[in-house]
Write an enzyme that holds these catalytic residues in place. Structure first.
Site, PDB file in Angstrom:
ATOM      1  N   SER A 244      -0.343   3.487  -2.810  1.00 33.39           N
ATOM      2  CA  SER A 244      -1.749   3.806  -3.013  1.00 33.39           C
ATOM      3  C   SER A 244      -2.325   4.367  -1.720  1.00 33.39           C
ATOM      4  O   SER A 244      -1.672   4.342  -0.681  1.00 33.39           O
ATOM      5  CB  SER A 244      -2.517   2.555  -3.411  1.00 33.39           C
ATOM      6  OG  SER A 244      -2.634   1.714  -2.279  1.00 33.39           O
ATOM      7  N   LYS A 245      -3.548   4.833  -1.835  1.00 31.02           N
ATOM      8  CA  LYS A 245      -4.201   5.401  -0.651  1.00 31.02           C
ATOM      9  C   LYS A 245      -4.316   4.357   0.452  1.00 31.02           C
ATOM     10  O   LYS A 245      -4.307   4.666   1.623  1.00 31.02           O
ATOM     11  CB  LYS A 245      -5.591   5.899  -1.019  1.00 31.02           C
ATOM     12  CG  LYS A 245      -5.559   7.309  -1.554  1.00 31.02           C
ATOM     13  CD  LYS A 245      -6.968   7.862  -1.638  1.00 31.02           C
ATOM     14  CE  LYS A 245      -7.137   8.635  -2.923  1.00 31.02           C
ATOM     15  NZ  LYS A 245      -8.512   8.839  -3.297  1.00 31.02           N
ATOM     16  N   ARG A 246      -4.423   3.102   0.016  1.00 31.67           N
ATOM     17  CA  ARG A 246      -4.570   2.033   0.999  1.00 31.67           C
ATOM     18  C   ARG A 246      -3.338   1.864   1.889  1.00 31.67           C
ATOM     19  O   ARG A 246      -3.416   1.346   2.986  1.00 31.67           O
ATOM     20  CB  ARG A 246      -4.913   0.716   0.290  1.00 31.67           C
ATOM     21  CG  ARG A 246      -6.315   0.262   0.664  1.00 31.67           C
ATOM     22  CD  ARG A 246      -6.681  -1.014  -0.024  1.00 31.67           C
ATOM     23  NE  ARG A 246      -7.220  -0.714  -1.341  1.00 31.67           N
ATOM     24  CZ  ARG A 246      -7.102  -1.495  -2.396  1.00 31.67           C
ATOM     25  NH1 ARG A 246      -6.404  -2.600  -2.320  1.00 31.67           N
ATOM     26  NH2 ARG A 246      -7.657  -1.177  -3.534  1.00 31.67           N
TER      27      ARG A 246
END
Ligand code: GLU
Length: 482
Positions: A244-246
């Site tokens: 994910s972007k995280r």
């Protein structure tokens, strides 16, 4: 004929996790001399992002995934934007209405909320078909149109996951056409894939739970099923959840801006969860076309490992350099430090040739070459803390450097080769080890943690600059001693 497609939604940039849905269909189409179609799935107006389509086209071109049909190209199966295919969805929807397999949905939002709440209270999954109206009005544009499910057991074959089953509980009266007159993804992709003659559909595994509804639609529409290829998730660095972007996962464009080469990006992503059965790790696009096989896609999620990508990029930089150094150099234009702005290409090319084999990304040029363009700040602590140099006193170091500068100043031909000989001769005379002798000169002219071979660095810097920097450090030593 094999026809594959990439069907992105213009809702943002291309996420790393989605690129294999473009690469694999491209490879399969090319391998079988088929056609690779690009279709823009822009029916979700609420999530539409201005400029996203351009970004997608640009990214695909950069990766070398040229489409045979689609935007900018045209082709026999167009148009390639779903919003331009509205009439077709309505036409196909009407076929379902005529067969008694679709109906107008007049449920109010209040009723809908009530049904959902009831399901939640009863701890049952919500199924719209349990509230199907008995006498729906005739469907008109502006009303949602729903599929009339006839739930049953389905079995199908997935190229990655093998034989799979979908029970009746997976099928519902899904919306086909929304009140804005546009189709849902669920309906549109089946109409498009069928009317475009798509033979293989490749997409993320997140679509697997919806397969019951899709299989029901293929059947109700009377169209053949394509080959289904669901791709396992790409996992974040920890290896236990979806990237994910995280996780710091960037878009393809970000990696491009960081100086990752398209060859490396394509190579790396194609091999995320796929291998050809050997230990090989480097593949050109042509080799991938030749070797790719759907049945070697792994079912388990593949871990995205940026370190590996950087390593592979370094390998690709060396390979591209060996093939055509000038061509690779031409791609470095945006990656030089600010201070190189007015420096000629000829000069930069010389630097590139001595440093390319240490680069992991082209943007390393920005940090690794600054001392060629501007005098470094003298930082005596770098000398004092250097493992080899800290064993000697300042006056000893000063003497070694001063002798080296004097010795080098006698050199008339300031070439890498002459410098190498001279440096070896001076080192022998100084009776110091390379780590001390070369290390001291290296730091004095660069004050960088790393620099290319010393004779190369000095030759590119030029006699005047190199000697002036060495003298400046000699002076700094002397000032320290006073
Ligand atoms: N528009 C869909 C997406 O971006 C396409 C999925 C598919 O390939 O069918 O996820």
């Amino acid at each position: 004929m094999t026809i594959t497609r990439f069907a992105p939604s213009p809702t943002g940039y291309i996420h790393i996790g989605n690129v294999r849905s473009a690469i694999y269909p491209y490879l399969v189409a090319k391998q079988e001399q088929g056609s690779f179609i690009l279709r823009i799935e822009d029916t979700d107006q609420a999530r539409y992002v201005e400029g996203a389509t351009e970004l997608i086209l640009d990214t695909l071109k950069w990766l070398g995934l040229e489409w045979d049909e689609g935007p900018e190209k045209g082709g026999e199966h167009g148009p390639y934007y779903q919003t331009q295919r509205k009439d077709l969805y309505i036409e196909w929807a009407k076929k379902l209405i005529a067969k008694g397999r679709a109906y107008a949905d007049t449920t109010t939002p209040e009723e809908m909320a009530k049904y959902r709440e009831e399901a939640q209270k009863a701890k049952k999954p919500f199924l719209f078909r349990e509230h199907r109206p008995e006498n729906p009005p005739e469907w008109k544009l502006g009303m949602p149109l729903r599929f009339k499910a006839e739930p049953k057991d389905y079995t199908y074959e997935d190229a990655v996951y093998g034989e799979l089953h979908m029970g009746p509980e997976t099928q519902d009266d899904i919306i086909l056409i929304k009140s804005d007159g546009l189709p849902t993804y669920n309906f549109a992709h089946i109409v498009d894939d069928s009317s475009m003659g798509i033979t293989h559909i490749m997409r993320g595994q997140e679509y697997l739970p919806s397969m019951g509804n899709y299989l029901a639609l293929y059947e109700a529409l009377g169209v053949p099923r394509p080959v289904f290829v669901h791709l396992p998730h790409i996992l974040g660095p920890s290896g236990n959840k979806k990237l994910s972007k995280r996780d710091g996962a960037k878009s393809v464009t970000d990696y491009r801006n960081d100086g990752i080469l398209p060859e490396a990006m394509l190579n790396y992503l194609a091999c995320l969860g796929w291998n050809d059965g050997t230990e090989d790790e480097m593949y050109t696009k042509e080799e991938l076309i030749e070797k790719f096989k759907l049945d070697r896609i792994q079912r388990a999620g593949a871990r995205f490992d940026e370190t590996k990508l950087l390593w592979l990029n370094g390998q690709w930089i060396r390979r591209r350099y060996a093939e055509d150094p000038k061509k690779l150099f031409a791609e470095t234009a945006n990656f030089w430090p600010e201070s190189a702005k007015n420096v000629s290409d000829e000069e930069k090319y010389k630097i590139f040739c001595i440093i390319y084999d240490r680069l992991k990304t082209l943007s390393d040029l920005r940090t690794m070459t600054t001392y060629f363009f501007e005098d470094p700040t003298i930082d005596m602590s770098m000398i004092q803390t250097n493992k080899a140099l800290k064993k000697l006193s300042e006056s000893e170091l000063c003497q070694i450097l001063s002798d080296a500068a004097n010795g080098l100043s006698e050199l008339n031909e300031w070439s890498a080769e002459m410098l190498q000989n001279k440096l070896n001769e001076l080192m022998a005379k100084s009776e110091q080890k390379p780590a001390v002798f070369f290390g001291l000169i290296r730091l004095s002219v660069s004050f960088a943690p790393f620099s290319p071979a010393l004779h190369d660095t000095l030759s590119v810097l030029g006699k005047e600059k190199a000697l002036a920097r060495m003298h400046a450090v000699v002076t700094a030593f002397k000032n320290d001693q006073q």
